[in-house]
Enzyme design. Sequence first.
Site, mmCIF file in Angstrom:
data_model
loop_
_atom_site.group_PDB
_atom_site.id
_atom_site.type_symbol
_atom_site.label_atom_id
_atom_site.label_comp_id
_atom_site.label_asym_id
_atom_site.label_seq_id
_atom_site.Cartn_x
_atom_site.Cartn_y
_atom_site.Cartn_z
ATOM 1 N N ASP B 178 1.124 -1.370 0.036
ATOM 2 C CA ASP B 178 -0.007 -0.097 -0.012
ATOM 3 C C ASP B 178 0.917 1.297 0.109
ATOM 4 O OD1 ASP B 178 1.318 0.057 2.513
ATOM 5 O OD2 ASP B 178 -0.902 0.158 3.671
ATOM 6 N N SER B 179 0.328 2.381 0.109
ATOM 7 C CA SER B 179 1.198 3.502 -0.085
ATOM 8 C C SER B 179 1.581 4.046 1.117
ATOM 9 C CB SER B 179 0.235 4.641 -0.811
ATOM 10 O OG SER B 179 -0.868 5.136 -0.027
ATOM 11 N N GLY B 180 1.161 3.695 2.266
ATOM 12 C CA GLY B 180 1.370 4.300 3.618
ATOM 13 C C GLY B 180 0.428 5.425 4.027
ATOM 14 N N GLY B 181 -0.425 5.894 3.177
ATOM 15 C CA GLY B 181 -1.452 7.037 3.499
ATOM 16 C C GLY B 181 -2.280 6.565 4.534
ATOM 17 N N PHE B 182 -3.026 5.454 4.381
ATOM 18 C CA PHE B 182 -3.935 5.089 5.259
ATOM 19 C C PHE B 182 -3.464 4.874 6.580
ATOM 20 C CE2 PHE B 182 -6.356 1.718 7.604
ATOM 21 C CZ PHE B 182 -7.329 2.258 7.562
ATOM 22 N N ASP B 232 -2.913 8.314 -1.648
ATOM 23 C CA ASP B 232 -4.044 9.186 -1.964
ATOM 24 C C ASP B 232 -4.207 9.790 -0.582
ATOM 25 O OD1 ASP B 232 -4.366 6.816 -0.397
ATOM 26 O OD2 ASP B 232 -6.243 6.139 -0.972
ATOM 27 N N GLN B 278 -11.262 7.526 -5.163
ATOM 28 C CA GLN B 278 -11.809 8.145 -3.819
ATOM 29 C C GLN B 278 -13.211 8.755 -4.331
ATOM 30 O OE1 GLN B 278 -10.961 7.492 -1.000
ATOM 31 N NE2 GLN B 278 -8.753 6.788 -0.936
ATOM 32 N N GLY B 307 -11.260 4.048 0.427
ATOM 33 C CA GLY B 307 -12.034 5.038 1.321
ATOM 34 C C GLY B 307 -13.442 4.470 1.616
ATOM 35 N N ASP B 353 -8.162 -7.335 0.223
ATOM 36 C CA ASP B 353 -7.046 -7.849 1.224
ATOM 37 C C ASP B 353 -7.851 -7.426 2.790
ATOM 38 O OD1 ASP B 353 -6.539 -4.723 0.964
ATOM 39 O OD2 ASP B 353 -5.801 -5.380 2.629
ATOM 40 N N CYS B 391 -11.777 -30.075 5.151
ATOM 41 C CA CYS B 391 -10.845 -28.788 4.866
ATOM 42 C C CYS B 391 -9.330 -29.486 4.423
ATOM 43 C CB CYS B 391 -10.511 -28.016 6.118
ATOM 44 S SG CYS B 391 -9.433 -26.475 5.805
ATOM 45 N N CYS B 393 -6.215 -28.000 4.963
ATOM 46 C CA CYS B 393 -5.355 -27.207 5.422
ATOM 47 C C CYS B 393 -4.371 -28.250 6.421
ATOM 48 C CB CYS B 393 -5.797 -25.897 6.366
ATOM 49 S SG CYS B 393 -6.376 -26.458 7.911
ATOM 50 N N CYS B 396 -6.421 -29.115 9.885
ATOM 51 C CA CYS B 396 -7.620 -29.749 9.803
ATOM 52 C C CYS B 396 -7.247 -31.355 9.123
ATOM 53 C CB CYS B 396 -8.649 -29.290 8.840
ATOM 54 S SG CYS B 396 -9.468 -27.954 9.693
ATOM 55 N N HIS B 422 -5.654 -22.451 8.859
ATOM 56 C CA HIS B 422 -6.819 -22.910 8.618
ATOM 57 C C HIS B 422 -7.560 -21.787 7.953
ATOM 58 C CE1 HIS B 422 -10.878 -24.411 8.594
ATOM 59 N NE2 HIS B 422 -11.057 -23.552 8.916
#
Lengths: 504, 498
Positions: B178-182, B232, B278, B307, B353, B391, B393, B396, B422
Amino acid sequence: MSSPSLSSSLLSSTFRFEIESITPRLGNLTVYRKSLKKLIQVQTPGLITCTSRGVIPHLSSDHHLNPPIKWIHVPFESFLEHSPPFPTLHPGPYPLHSSLGFRPEQHILSMSLRDPADDRDMPPNGNQFVSALCLRGVRKASPDQWRDYVSSVQPDLVLALSDIPFSSASLSQKRLTKSIERSASWLANILRPLPAPATGPDANLNILVHMAGGIIPAARQAFSQSLLDPLFDKEAEAIKPLTNLDEGVVGYSFDLAPLHKSLSPNLTLPTTSKSGFIPFLDLFSTPPAPSSTAQIISLIRTSLTPLPTTKPRIVHSAGSPHEVLALIRDVGIDLFDAHWAQRAADVGVALDFVFPAPVGLPDPELPRQVGHNLYDKRYSHDFSSFADFHPPPAYTPVPYTRAYVHHLLCTHEMSAHTLLALHNLAVLDMFFVSVRRVLLEEPESFSQHVAHFEQTYDEKLGVLAEARKLWTEVSLARGKGRLAREREKQNQDAQNINGYEYKK
Amino acid sequence: MPREPFVSLFGRGNGQPGQTHPLPGQTPTSRNGTNRVLYTTPHTHTHIHRSSGVKFISPPLLPPNLAAVAYTTVIAVPQLSCRVVLQYGVRGSRLCHTTRARVSRMKLAHGVTLLPTFMPVATQAAIKGLTPQQVEGLGITLILNNTYHLNLRPGIKVLREVGGAHQLQGWNHNLLTDSGGFQLVSLSKFTKITEEGALFASPFTGEPTMLTPEESISIQHAIGADIIMQLDDVVSSLTVGPRVGEAMRRSVRWLDRCIDFHDKSGRNKAQNLFAIVQGGLDSSLRDECLDEMIKRRKKVAGYAIGGLSGGEEKGIISQCAEKLPADKPRYSMGIGFAEDLLVCVALGVDMADCVFPTRTARFGVALTFKGPLNLKLGKHAKDLNPIDPTCPCPTCSNGVSRAILHHTATHETAAAHAITLHNLTFQARVMGQARDAIMKGTFPTYLRGFFENYFGDAGYPEWCVNALQSVGVDLLEGNPEAKIVKGDGARWEHSRAE
């Protein structure tokens, strides 16, 4: 050379220990699972992986296939939080394996009531119970309950209950006598044949006995003797067809934690926190002093002298590779738990030592540390793999770099400990591989190699102490406002350095 | 339900053959020329073979039923130092016939990722508690690192020395930053946004520090992720008034600066810049933003929808996904609940994500197709069954019982790792099954089945019913008496005091 071997059948498994040579001891321990047609083999001297609350700390079930993880020791006490303990409810075969997620075809499980590394002060045991510790407090477990638990969870090996006094106060002769008598009688209790419906007509347990007697040689001798003395009357009737206790025992076990505690009482920490529990980590702040290791060796020798040499000898909670080597050399111990190495992973230490120790190191590098404290800033740009003496690639995860784990430790990422736990187990396992190789190929020079190892590597394990300190600091600094607190500390450190330079 | 084949080898991380991690000091190598089996559902075992140079992804490499329709022009050399272009093709039968869902292959410098996909978050260059090989063993091919955190620690210097975040963490698959803005907005108290950039107090020195779009891209270049995000101007989705429009327009201007810096740096051949749409909850602002950003489509590799704080604003996601160009991936940021993911996929989203599956695992919550299980509850204390017997994984399939997870959750890190493995597998299965259903043309049926299982008697969240209705899927079809609940409808297993 092969000596008389011992085997007993446990449901569908056969436990066997063969000694390949007596001095120095090299052995081969196997469990054969008849139903799975699978032979699990542990060469000795070798390692036992420790668990906490029934799981190997930091690892997941896909890691359980790693080569060092073969014999796993499970302290049962944490399961006493619920009654009945949940592993006893498992209906299928191999209940302990299945309920904890271990593999019967891969793993040998031994079980004790208490965690052998936990030497915190405990309420006294009684004539008919042992005090065990779980999250909900102290639980009393009686020898009969222990028999029930053991027969329903069916571990491969089980330690008979033992009366080990855990208190800082020095013990009276009366207390010691009681400890020996109780331990022997609880052993006799578990040696009674199991009731037929429980596990089949000829189900036998593989019983290990903890060698009682504390730090008093006479008491240890008396306990060993009591294993060999023939029993009479009711007692003899109860353990029939055995004629003495030793016949029913497949191996001998020594917990070093209480011995070290008694030998260096000044190291005992006060019970600090409100709840009465000392954080577990504090318990291992000091590695064993060589003098107390020497005393322990003599105590173990006293215990073993009268007993047959054909049975495996297990040591729990040895504190350093130095101690391990001395115990192999002097009293022929066959198996050691990896507790200290696993704890090293908890505090951010990547072990890095080999046996035989490297020769021709320049003097200023001595003594070498047994590992790297990856919290240390100097690793922040170190892109080499964890250990200078790296275990073979098939043995460990991809060689991650010190800088990466340094970063993970600083940012409190749990992955650091996962990688370190895998690595440390691998290093320790390689250490035992080399020990066995030397014992096999050049047994006469083993002592020499041990002496060289002791000279080469710091026996105080300074790196662990240092890492533990940093670990505590990081752990205290965690939470909101952490960066601000760290900044404050940095300023303080800077001031201290300035002040120091000024004084100079 | 039969167990799905789970084609990756869990043992890979344990030093078994087949590992191709770089040794320290080695240049990064791709899996160039190796056969790699991705996580797939039963009908789409996809063997991917790659070679360097200009090439076509030719039909024989795709599942037979798709061979006739899929092709893309690729200029692909999976070496960081060489030209790599994001290529993306959406054709014919890979589109869902009812909804706007689509399946595609996204080829980046570190391999192909099948979309739609869920990206687990490795904030500080590690998925919490797992080793990178374990993550790889789950068949995951795209993870996210956070620029803000990596910039603080280990810092750009270390990243440059080691050659980027892939090398740092031994991860040979795709990576997004990510850009680090958040984080500036969510973690820093004194952030002030100016036209130049975001001014904030450095968490280490306390000094005022400026994060400009150029600086953000420069840091992301040092990290070296395959996909990087523009800086952003983020405002909370609850913000109203002129600030929302201002932030949107500034984000557009910052996008231009990011594009400019990125293009001039020469890194645009190896790393792919995504724009972030945005405009808050205001659909006219969103439209304006979309128009501006679509004008720049030749200069960006994909679009994120930013956003939104997850939840019910699916109208905005729908609006954005509908308008965004079909040949670029669409990434919905911060979405992680299974129902959210599936609704987004139906609306045309390709990537999402969230920290949710890994974070909730640390609190002892395991995700299943019948809803989340809170393993801390006493009712699991004696349950010797695995979380989900179907499952694949490691947890399991090795039969790790709910009882031992109950016994260790929040006490032992090992429990967090077991549940994390899992939960990530669960997310991959939800998305893998969705891809499979889209390709088979049965996505609406899959959606109905999933929601019926997942929400069962608890009732369908109203917003899910409405959002899916808007793309032609009636969740209630054949089930007219189904209960519908207002609110977010997340189905949590709460402790009931007895």
